[in-house]
Design a protein around this motif. Structure first.
Motif, PDB file in Angstrom:
ATOM      1  N   THR A  80       0.851  -1.197   0.000  1.00  0.00           N
ATOM      2  CA  THR A  80       0.000   0.000   0.000  1.00  0.00           C
ATOM      3  C   THR A  80       0.883   1.241   0.000  1.00  0.00           C
ATOM      4  O   THR A  80       1.851   1.325   0.765  1.00  0.00           O
ATOM      5  N   THR A  81       0.571   2.191  -0.852  1.00  0.00           N
ATOM      6  CA  THR A  81       1.385   3.398  -0.964  1.00  0.00           C
ATOM      7  C   THR A  81       0.686   4.592  -0.306  1.00  0.00           C
ATOM      8  O   THR A  81      -0.517   4.579  -0.078  1.00  0.00           O
ATOM      9  N   SER A  82       1.497   5.586   0.006  1.00  0.00           N
ATOM     10  CA  SER A  82       0.992   6.803   0.645  1.00  0.00           C
ATOM     11  C   SER A  82       0.889   7.910  -0.393  1.00  0.00           C
ATOM     12  O   SER A  82       1.714   7.974  -1.311  1.00  0.00           O
ATOM     13  N   PRO A  83      -0.127   8.802  -0.318  1.00  0.00           N
ATOM     14  CA  PRO A  83      -1.166   8.863   0.712  1.00  0.00           C
ATOM     15  C   PRO A  83      -2.293   7.890   0.433  1.00  0.00           C
ATOM     16  O   PRO A  83      -2.487   7.455  -0.699  1.00  0.00           O
ATOM     17  N   LEU A  84      -3.041   7.570   1.495  1.00  0.00           N
ATOM     18  CA  LEU A  84      -4.237   6.748   1.329  1.00  0.00           C
ATOM     19  C   LEU A  84      -5.346   7.579   0.683  1.00  0.00           C
ATOM     20  O   LEU A  84      -5.276   8.809   0.680  1.00  0.00           O
ATOM     21  N   PRO A  85      -6.376   6.930   0.136  1.00  0.00           N
ATOM     22  CA  PRO A  85      -7.517   7.699  -0.388  1.00  0.00           C
ATOM     23  C   PRO A  85      -8.087   8.619   0.696  1.00  0.00           C
ATOM     24  O   PRO A  85      -8.192   8.227   1.863  1.00  0.00           O
ATOM     25  N   ALA A  86      -8.420   9.838   0.305  1.00  0.00           N
ATOM     26  CA  ALA A  86      -8.889  10.840   1.266  1.00  0.00           C
ATOM     27  C   ALA A  86     -10.225  10.444   1.871  1.00  0.00           C
ATOM     28  O   ALA A  86     -11.038   9.767   1.245  1.00  0.00           O
ATOM     29  N   ALA A  87     -10.437  10.879   3.108  1.00  0.00           N
ATOM     30  CA  ALA A  87     -11.705  10.681   3.813  1.00  0.00           C
ATOM     31  C   ALA A  87     -12.419  12.017   3.937  1.00  0.00           C
ATOM     32  O   ALA A  87     -11.831  13.070   3.672  1.00  0.00           O
TER      33      ALA A  87
END
Length: 549
Positions: free
Chosen positions: A242-249
């Motif tokens: 998994t890469t950064s950034p994660l999907p935004a919330a």
């Protein structure tokens, strides 16, 4: 004798090796007796070569040989062979494991040892049998070779028949089997017998005879030329993919995202690294799912650790970031002015909002009030029966369900129109035609007996002459048709509530109207429901029409 190709590149890195080989194994009982075993490393020693790789393996071949082997059980000769050679080699690292076993000049002489169809296949002979097994971290592979192999064949009368040939390079688990008609038991030979062991290694038997004659003959197993090989491929260390950034919330909105890893030994167990924390309202499950409803906003950086299922376990830690965007603020969508209300009439209108987190709670803004007898509910409904008139301006506030809550305030106006005065419509109008004193008299609905009129229209301004017809419309206007007493004939209209010497509000009269001697009222009246006595009611000189409202 036969060989196999390497199962993958020889440079594959292995972490553990398994290898062994032996020449033969026998465990046979005669005529229902107890089986006698010899051959393999775990049974009674026999003149049988055996080699086994140690845990650390061996870079050079481990070999063993015997010049010949003979196995006899009572009166039965089980095995008679020439030289037997076995070998195994392999070490952890970029080296394949190879094991082999060959038995030359082998022959078995077990009476009625196997059947094929309706004939007996007894002794098995071959110039040589051999097996080879190779592994380098991928699936092990094996092969067998049989030179000059055949099964002696005879019928039930003991007459020798043509021997049954055995393929020189039998396919894996090549089987010759049948039921012995004398015993009802199954005999079979399996050539190039291959079995995957629980640890992933492979066992290859050049030939395996299964005897099952029971009390009428031999029972047990006889194996020639066994090779075993296995190698465990060096595992790739676990790593987080998994890469950064994660999907935004989004603040106050449900969120879910699953982390992933590779290498090592799955499944993986996930946890936050020491000292790391997720945005408030979110949590990381052991399966790697970040979920929840974030209550704040902003960007948070944290670290997660994936632990694989190996022994010892491998771990991988990586830093990630997650941005929680602010929630769209609540806003009031109802516009001003509101639909108008009417004094003393029931009123209801529902306010509306959007965005933020529903449901919304409504209230009057500080210092604001609604027109008297109207109220605003928490659900946003303005309702009631207003008692005052005019245009009123006030402010309302919508509060959403977020934590912390969002609010929106807006100004609105509402006009309350005056109530419409009810129209009193005469229910009974009587025309009286008397020379010089014609009149219209009104009576309320339902009157009976000797009652006085509720209203009288009479006088010089009324234009009343010979009243030929009377009518009342729904708004209370009174119409009468008059003959020539004062002027031309015509139709005259009095406004609602007219009384005394009232002047008509409109006159339909003139030569072009063709009104000459009107005989009927402007509208057809229904039959009367009341009876009036003549004591106090006018007595017209001629009958007059009337109209109920």
């Amino acid at each position: 004798v036969g060989a196999i190709a390497s199962a993958g590149p020889a440079s594959a890195t292995t972490t553990a090796v398994v290898g062994s080989a032996y020449g033969y194994y026998s465990s046979i009982g005669l005529f229902g007796g107890t089986a006698t075993t010899c051959g393999s490393p775990s049974v009674t020693p026999c003149p049988n070569p055996v080699v086994t790789l140690p845990a650390a393996g061996s870079a050079t071949p481990l070999t063993a040989t015997v010049p010949s082997a003979t196995v006899v059980y009572g009166p039965a000769q089980i095995l008679d062979s020439g030289p037997i050679n076995v070998s195994t080699q392999g070490v952890p690292g970029p080296v394949a494991v190879t094991s082999s076993s060959s038995v030359a000049g082998c022959a078995t002489a077990v009476s009625n040892g196997c059947t094929v169809g309706q004939v007996y296949a007894g002794p098995f002979t071959a110039t040589s049998v051999a097996s080879t097994c190779t592994a380098n971290g991928t699936t092990p592979t094996g092969s067998a070779a049989v030179a000059g192999g055949q099964l002696a064949n005879e019928n039930s009368s003991g007459v020798l028949l043509t021997p049954i040939p055995v393929p020189a390079n039998p396919t894996p688990n090549f089987t010759v089997s049948a039921i012995n008609p004398d015993t009802g038991k199954t005999y079979k030979y399996v050539f190039n017998e291959q079995t995957v062991n629980p640890d992933g290694s492979l066992t290859v038997n050049a030939a395996h005879e299964y005897l099952n004659a029971g009390a009428n003959g031999a029972q047990g197993d006889l194996i020639f030329g066994q090779s075993v090989c296995g190698a465990t491929l060096a595992g790739t260390p676990v790593s987080v993919t998994t890469t950064s950034p994660l999907p935004a919330a989004t603040q106050n909105a449900a969120y879910s995202d699953t982390l992933s890893a590779t290498g090592g030994t799955s499944p993986y167990t996930w946890a936050l690294a020491s000292g790391s924390a997720l945005p408030a309202g979110l949590a990381l499950s052991s399966a790697g799912v970040i979920s929840g409803t974030p209550t704040g906003s902003g960007t948070t950086t944290f670290s997660v650790t994936a632990t694989d299922s190996a022994t010892p376990a491998g771990t991988a830690t990586t830093a990630l970031s997650l941005t929680v965007n602010p929630a769209t603020p609540v806003s009031v969508t109802t516009t001003s002015p509101l639909p108008a209300a009417t004094q003393n009439a029931v009123y209801s209108d529902t306010l509306a909002a959007t965005a933020g987190t529903s449901p919304y709670t409504w209230a009057m803004a500080s210092g604001s009030t609604l027109p008297a007898e109207l109220a605003l509910s928490a659900a946003g409904v303005i309702s009631g029966t207003p008692t005052v008139t005019g245009t009123f301006t006030f402010s309302v506030t919508a509060t959403d369900s977020a934590t912390p809550a969002g609010t929106a305030t807006t100004a609105l106006s509402l006009t309350v129109n005056p109530a419409v005065a009810p129209v009193t419509v005469p229910t009974l109008v009587v025309g009286n035609s008397v020379a010089g004193s014609s009149s219209l008299t009104e009576y309320p609905d339902g009157v009976t007996g000797n009652v006085a009129p509720s209203n009288t229209i009479a006088g010089s301004n009324t234009h009343l002459g010979a009243v030929n017809g009377v009518a009342v419309d729904p708004s209370g206007d009174i119409f009468f048709a008059s003959f020539k007493i004062t002027g031309d004939a015509g139709v005259f209209e009095f406004a609602p509530g007219a009384t005394g010497n009232a002047t008509p509000v409109s006159i339909l009269q003139g030569g072009t109207t063709n009104i000459n001697n009107p005989k009927a009222s402007p509208s057809t009246p229904p039959a009367p429901t009341s009876t009036l006595s003549t004591a106090t009611t006018p007595s017209p000189s001629t009958p007059c029409p009337w109209q109920r409202g």
